[in-house]
Design an enzyme around this catalytic site. Structure first.
Site, PDB file in Angstrom:
ATOM      1  N   HIS A  57       0.836  -1.197   0.000  1.00 53.45           N
ATOM      2  CA  HIS A  57       0.000   0.000   0.000  1.00 53.45           C
ATOM      3  C   HIS A  57       0.871   1.247   0.000  1.00 53.45           C
ATOM      4  O   HIS A  57       1.580   1.516   0.962  1.00 53.45           O
ATOM      5  CB  HIS A  57      -0.909  -0.014   1.239  1.00 53.45           C
ATOM      6  CG  HIS A  57      -1.921   1.058   1.253  1.00 53.45           C
ATOM      7  ND1 HIS A  57      -1.956   2.007   2.241  1.00 53.45           N
ATOM      8  CD2 HIS A  57      -2.932   1.346   0.411  1.00 53.45           C
ATOM      9  CE1 HIS A  57      -2.961   2.826   2.020  1.00 53.45           C
ATOM     10  NE2 HIS A  57      -3.556   2.456   0.908  1.00 53.45           N
ATOM     11  N   ASP A 107      -1.770   6.124  -6.020  1.00 53.31           N
ATOM     12  CA  ASP A 107      -2.730   7.050  -6.617  1.00 53.31           C
ATOM     13  C   ASP A 107      -1.965   8.028  -7.499  1.00 53.31           C
ATOM     14  O   ASP A 107      -0.858   8.439  -7.151  1.00 53.31           O
ATOM     15  CB  ASP A 107      -3.468   7.825  -5.519  1.00 53.31           C
ATOM     16  CG  ASP A 107      -4.242   6.902  -4.600  1.00 53.31           C
ATOM     17  OD1 ASP A 107      -5.305   6.431  -5.027  1.00 53.31           O
ATOM     18  OD2 ASP A 107      -3.784   6.668  -3.471  1.00 53.31           O
ATOM     19  N   GLU A 149       0.173  -0.476  -4.644  1.00 50.91           N
ATOM     20  CA  GLU A 149      -1.029   0.344  -4.837  1.00 50.91           C
ATOM     21  C   GLU A 149      -0.568   1.785  -4.745  1.00 50.91           C
ATOM     22  O   GLU A 149       0.198   2.147  -3.861  1.00 50.91           O
ATOM     23  CB  GLU A 149      -2.053   0.031  -3.741  1.00 50.91           C
ATOM     24  CG  GLU A 149      -3.311   0.874  -3.800  1.00 50.91           C
ATOM     25  CD  GLU A 149      -3.185   2.241  -3.145  1.00 50.91           C
ATOM     26  OE1 GLU A 149      -3.923   3.146  -3.558  1.00 50.91           O
ATOM     27  OE2 GLU A 149      -2.358   2.422  -2.243  1.00 50.91           O
ATOM     28  N   HIS A 174      -1.411  10.379  -2.848  1.00 53.51           N
ATOM     29  CA  HIS A 174      -2.716   9.872  -2.430  1.00 53.51           C
ATOM     30  C   HIS A 174      -3.777  10.965  -2.403  1.00 53.51           C
ATOM     31  O   HIS A 174      -4.888  10.779  -2.877  1.00 53.51           O
ATOM     32  CB  HIS A 174      -2.609   9.226  -1.048  1.00 53.51           C
ATOM     33  CG  HIS A 174      -3.927   8.828  -0.473  1.00 53.51           C
ATOM     34  ND1 HIS A 174      -4.668   7.781  -0.979  1.00 53.51           N
ATOM     35  CD2 HIS A 174      -4.635   9.334   0.546  1.00 53.51           C
ATOM     36  CE1 HIS A 174      -5.786   7.666  -0.282  1.00 53.51           C
ATOM     37  NE2 HIS A 174      -5.784   8.593   0.651  1.00 53.51           N
TER      38      HIS A 174
END
Length: 76
Positions: free
Chosen positions: A7, A36, A34, A49
């Protein structure tokens, strides 16, 4: 088969969404990361993020050169 995704990179061990966090996730044998992606005013894709940098600058309203010390690009 279970897959392990880091993450925001290995964010427990390194600053999240940093090149170091992504490299550490690889070293820890994560299957993927993961993250963004946001677009700056000058259309550079950066990894962050939130819509704001850690110092509170709004990414969409700012050029990459103004925030390059706080975020990494997707290309990096």
């Amino acid at each position: 088969m279970t897959e392990l995704f880091a993450h925001r990179g290995a964010s427990f061990d390194c600053p999240e969404n940093s090149l170091e966090a992504f490299e550490e996730a690889k070293n820890q044998q994560a299957d993927g990361v993961e993250l963004d992606v946001r677009r700056t005013r000058d259309r550079v894709l950066v990894v962050c993020h939130d819509p704001f940098t850690p110092s509170g600058i709004e990414i969409a309203d700012t050029s990459y050169l103004q925030i390059c010390h706080e975020v990494v690009t997707l290309e990096q």
